[in-house]
Structure formats: structure tokens, C-alpha cells
Design a protein around this motif. Structure first.
Motif, PDB file in Angstrom:
ATOM      1  N   ASP A 213     -48.361  44.953  -4.717  1.00  0.00           N
ATOM      2  CA  ASP A 213     -49.587  44.938  -6.081  1.00  0.00           C
ATOM      3  C   ASP A 213     -50.267  43.844  -5.970  1.00  0.00           C
ATOM      4  N   LYS A 215     -51.825  42.083  -8.859  1.00  0.00           N
ATOM      5  CA  LYS A 215     -51.837  42.174 -10.524  1.00  0.00           C
ATOM      6  C   LYS A 215     -52.780  41.099 -11.131  1.00  0.00           C
ATOM      7  N   GLY A 227     -53.170  45.724 -14.889  1.00  0.00           N
ATOM      8  CA  GLY A 227     -51.987  46.776 -14.893  1.00  0.00           C
ATOM      9  C   GLY A 227     -51.994  46.844 -13.229  1.00  0.00           C
ATOM     10  N   TYR A 270     -38.491  52.449 -10.130  1.00  0.00           N
ATOM     11  CA  TYR A 270     -39.350  51.531  -9.523  1.00  0.00           C
ATOM     12  C   TYR A 270     -38.626  50.089  -9.642  1.00  0.00           C
ATOM     13  N   GLU A 284     -38.025  43.447 -12.424  1.00  0.00           N
ATOM     14  CA  GLU A 284     -38.074  44.368 -13.358  1.00  0.00           C
ATOM     15  C   GLU A 284     -37.875  45.682 -12.777  1.00  0.00           C
ATOM     16  N   ASN A 286     -38.757  49.877 -13.709  1.00  0.00           N
ATOM     17  CA  ASN A 286     -39.588  50.853 -14.386  1.00  0.00           C
ATOM     18  C   ASN A 286     -39.015  52.089 -14.109  1.00  0.00           C
ATOM     19  N   ARG A 288     -40.385  54.980 -13.599  1.00  0.00           N
ATOM     20  CA  ARG A 288     -41.349  55.753 -13.279  1.00  0.00           C
ATOM     21  C   ARG A 288     -42.200  55.421 -12.061  1.00  0.00           C
ATOM     22  N   GLY A 290     -45.179  53.786 -10.077  1.00  0.00           N
ATOM     23  CA  GLY A 290     -45.978  52.468 -10.396  1.00  0.00           C
ATOM     24  C   GLY A 290     -47.555  53.019 -10.223  1.00  0.00           C
ATOM     25  N   ASP A 291     -48.327  52.384 -11.026  1.00  0.00           N
ATOM     26  CA  ASP A 291     -49.797  52.395 -10.940  1.00  0.00           C
ATOM     27  C   ASP A 291     -50.482  51.110 -10.790  1.00  0.00           C
ATOM     28  N   PRO A 292     -51.186  50.822  -9.375  1.00  0.00           N
ATOM     29  CA  PRO A 292     -51.528  51.913  -8.562  1.00  0.00           C
ATOM     30  C   PRO A 292     -50.478  51.827  -7.296  1.00  0.00           C
ATOM     31  N   GLU A 293     -49.403  51.642  -7.519  1.00  0.00           N
ATOM     32  CA  GLU A 293     -48.422  51.944  -6.165  1.00  0.00           C
ATOM     33  C   GLU A 293     -48.318  53.156  -5.586  1.00  0.00           C
TER      34      GLU A 293
HETATM   35  N1  GLY Z   1     -48.434  48.334 -10.938  1.00  0.00           N
HETATM   36  C1  GLY Z   1     -47.290  48.078 -11.938  1.00  0.00           C
HETATM   37  C2  GLY Z   1     -46.709  49.003 -12.718  1.00  0.00           C
HETATM   38  O1  GLY Z   1     -46.896  50.166 -12.315  1.00  0.00           O
HETATM   39  O2  GLY Z   1     -46.064  48.622 -13.607  1.00  0.00           O
END
Ligand code: GLY
Ligand code: AMP
Length: 428
Positions: A213, A215, A227, A270, A284, A286, A288, A290-293
């Protein structure tokens, strides 16, 4: 099959695009969706955080699966509510989504099960937190809100004053609401960052292609955290050795730990990783995609995403071979000028056809993040507007194709980084 996807950003557009490629799918729905998504799915104006509204919509549409993509509804228990109402889902229940919903929980889990991460302490009392920072006297200091904070709940303080202000903003001034009523102060780690998303049914782990990413808002990693301004996949820093190390020391131990705790994680997990000189460590989790992964990972998926959703639901992921293309993918985010701070919306977007795509550009898919379709015109409606994504045999080729398309798309005050993939290319 009929599938309802909850969410309305670039990530959801990428998920819905992958679903639309499945021969098993007859009808796609989205709530709330967006301008670009409406070319593939029927959109309903129900907010992604409106749990009762989504359950009611599911009762009306009767989908075979509901794919819950964003963090807030997952942490709030939307999957639990949908399952109680008799719907099959993709995404973790609340007791597993807590991996993202509470950093205090995830840090304690990693400590208990020996999963590599930064050393840390937790605090609810500002005086004690400040005393700890003074005693450590080591900067940068990393101060994190316990809960969800739209990616803004992490402060890297360069000195004592900044650290003290960060603690006060969270614990005393309530700048992050309930999310900041408990904080984590952790060791500052160094090294390149890698995102690895994995499919898991609670027992088996199938990692996806790695990604990187970008950031910060501006070139050369300058400006505020966003994001995500762009991504590339695969991430050339994530070698086969690193992959094996992460599987053994991080991915499998996390999934087993969650199972042991009575919180089986089903869905996409994630892993935000840092490849430190002392090995890969978790920055970290997540709960769900990722956005924009997602925008660069799912175009490389060769297996039918619906088969994966079914295997995860039925807990049969071990018997499914998840296949990936050997190509590279790059996504350049076009944002509204001013993002991640104040920006205008409602600007007409030029260069897109009626489906919101750029068909003159081969191998390019334009994922819509913040757009709406009004009277046949695409208008900007958010900070991140489009994720212009291309695939090619090489990363350089993918980047060239994506940037060529970006040049043909326009809206007032459009901003994008010109150096997406530069670091990855230097290492490739
Ligand atoms: N691109 C970071 C996230 O989705 O948390
Ligand atoms: P997070 O929301 O936890 O991913 O944090 C946002 C960003 O802050 C990460 O992508 C890292 O670049 C940085 N960060 C978070 N934790 C640390 C840490 N312990 N050491 C160094 N950088 C960090």
C-alpha cells in the motif's frame, strides 16, 4: 446465485467485479454501492452500518450469500444478525472481528500465543501513560487508540510533547470517542511494510498474493496518512522465505489462537506486516479485505471467488485449490484535491464510458470508490474517487498501463501520486 455485497467503495467494486466473473452468479446486489458498482449490481440506498436495514433488505432480496466487506458492520455484529435471520454470509462474526475492533484484544492475543509484534503496554489513565512515555524516553513513540478510528487512530510521536498531546487527545479530550478510551503504547518498528490477505474458514489458511500500500497523500511518502493512495501486487519484498516464515509464525498461530479462544475467524483476515531486521512482525490485523489492496489482489485470482465463499462457509477450504495468476497488478488512486482533509464533491468525471470504464485502455479496470451516477454522468462523491487498475506480465507494464489511463481521466482538482510502485520496482 444471488449475492448481496454490503459496502460502497473501491474495495466493494473490486469484490463485485470478481463475483461478476463467476458463472454461478445470476444477480448481484449492493448496499449502498456507488456509481461504478451500479453497472454490475443493483444498488439499494441502505447504509453499510445499518444492521437492521441490511437484514430487512436481505429478507426482501433473499440472496444465497451476503458478503459483508467493511470493518464497522463486521465489528458491530452484522454477520451474527444475518446468520440468526437464516442467511449465509462471508465475513467474521463480532467475536472474531474484534481482532480489528480492539487493539488491546489483538495485542493481548499475540502476547499470549507468542505471535511476533511490537512490545507494548495499555493504558486508560493519562497520567500513567505520560509517566510511562517519560520513563521510556524513546522516540518515535507509537500511540494507538484501542478501537476503530477510520485509520486515524495511530500517532507516531517524534518527541515528548507530541506524545503527551497524543495521549491527551485520546484519553482526556475524547477526540476519538469511545475508540480512544483505552490506548496502546508500543515499540517503534522499522522495515518495509507488506499486506497479506488470507482466506480462512477458521481452520485452514489460504494466503492471497501479497501487496504493498502507499498510505501517505503525496509522492515520496510525504503528507498525511490516507486510506491508501495506491497499491501493487505482488510485493517483491515478500519472498518465498518470508512467506514460509509468516505462515509458520504468524498466520497459522493467529487462526489457531482464535479457534482456541472460541472465536473462530471465517472470512478474509488482513495481516499488516513489517519486515523488521528481527523478522516479520504484525503491525495490525484487519477483519476484512484491504482498500485499495483488494483492487490489485482479486484481479490476480484465477479460482472462482464464489467457490471460495462457499468453501469458507462450509469450512471445507482445505479441499479447495486456490489459484493465482503470475501477473502483476497496479492501482493508482485518483482523489479529490484536499483529501484526506477538506475536499469538494459533485465534480463531473471526464474520460469514462457509460459503464464507468475506460475501454480504450487494454487490461485496465476503473474501480469506483467515491462516485455517483446522475443523469448519465459520473460525479465525484468522496475523498478517494477512482482506483485505476491495470494488470500486465510485469509490474512496470501494469504501472505504465494504469498511468496511461489516469492521464485520460479528469475531474476538477484531481490528485494522484506519481510514484506508485517506485519502491517495489527498485527492489524487484
Ligand atoms: N489500505 C489499508 C486498509 O485497508 O486498512
Ligand atoms: P495501523 O493503523 O496500525 O496500520 O498503523 C498505521 C501505520 O502506522 C502503519 O501502516 C505503519 O506505517 C505505522 N505504524 C503502526 N505501528 C507502528 C510501529 N509499532 N512502528 C512503526 N510504525 C508503525
Amino acid at each position: 446465485m444471488k449475492i448481496l455485497t454490503v459496502g460502497g467503495g473501491g474495495r466493494e467494486h473490486a469484490i463485485i467485479t470478481a463475483l461478476s466473473r463467476s458463472p454461478k452468479v445470476d444477480k448481484l446486489y449492493a448496499a449502498p454501492g456507488n456509481g461504478g458498482i451500479s453497472a454490475l449490481a443493483e444498488c439499494f440506498p441502505v447504509k453499510a452500518t445499518d444492521i437492521d436495514g441490511i437484514v430487512d433488505l436481505a429478507k426482501k432480496l433473499n440472496p444465497d450469500y451476503v458478503f459483508v466487506a467493511p470493518d464497522d458492520p463486521l465489528v458491530m455484529g452484522m454477520v451474527d444478525k444475518l446468520n440468526e435471520a437464516g442467511f449465509k454470509t462471508f465475513g467474521p462474526k463480532a467475536n472474531a472481528a474484534i481482532l480489528e475492533g480492539s487493539k488491546v484484544f489483538s495485542k493481548a492475543l499475540m502476547k499470549k500465543y507468542g505471535i511476533p509484534t511490537a512490545e507494548y503496554e495499555t493504558f486508560t489513565d493519562a497520567d500513567k501513560a505520560i509517566a510511562y512515555i517519560k520513563e521510556k524516553n524513546s522516540y518515535p513513540a507509537v500511540i494507538k487508540c484501542d478501537g476503530l478510528a477510520l485509520g486515524k487512530g495511530v500517532i507516531i510521536a517524534e518527541n515528548e510533547e507530541q506524545a503527551e498531546n497524543a495521549v491527551k487527545s485520546m484519553l482526556l479530550d475524547g477526540k476519538f470517542g469511545k475508540s480512544g478510551s483505552e490506548i496502546v503504547i508500543e515499540e517503534y518498528l522499522t522495515g518495509p511494510e507488506v499486506t497479506v490477505l488470507v482466506f480462512t474458514d477458521g481452520k485452514t489458511v489460504k494466503p492471497m498474493i501479497s501487496s504493498m500500500d502507499h498510505k501517505r497523500a503525496y509522492d515520496d511518502d510525504k503528507g498525511l496518512n490516507t486510506g491508501g493512495m495506491g497499491t501493487v501486487a505482488p510485493n517483491p519484498l515478500y519472498t518465498h522465505e518470508k512467506q514460509a516464515e509468516c505462515m509458520e509464525k504468524i498466520f497459522l498461530p493467529t487462526i489457531r489462537a482464535m479457534e482456541k479462544e472460541g472465536r473462530p475467524f471465517k472470512g478474509c483476515l488482513y495481516f499488516g506486516l513489517m519486515l523488521t531486521p528481527k523478522g516479520a512482525k504484525v503491525i495490525e490485523y484487519n477483519c476484512r479485505f484491504g482498500d485499495p489492496e483488494t483492487q490489485v489482489v482479486l484481479p490476480l485470482l484465477e479460482t472462482d471467488l464464489v467457490d471460495i465463499i462457499e468453501a469458507v462457509w462450509e469450512e471445507k477450504l482445505d479441499s479447495l485449490d486456490v489459484k493465482w495468476s503470475g501477473d502483476s497488478c497496479a492501482c493508482v488512486v485518483m482523489a479529490s484535491g484536499g483529501y484526506p482533509e477538506k475536499y469538494d464533491t459533485g465534480k463531473e468525471i471526464g474520460g469514462l464510458d457509460e459503464k464507468g470504464q475506460c475501454p480504450a485502455h487494454k487490461d485496465v479496470c476503473v474501480y469506483h470508490a467515491g462516485t455517483k451516477l446522475e443523469n448519465g454522468k459520473y460525479l465525484t462523491s468522496g475523498g478517494r474517487v477512482l482506483g485505476v487498475t491495470a494488470t500486465d506480465e510485469t509490474l512496470q507494464g501494469a504501472l505504465d498501463k494504469a498511468y496511461a489511463a489516469v492521464k485520460d481521466i479528469s475531474f476538477e482538482k484531481a490528485h494522484y501520486r506519481t510514484d506508485i510502485g517506485k519502491r517495489a520496482l527498485a527492489k524487484a
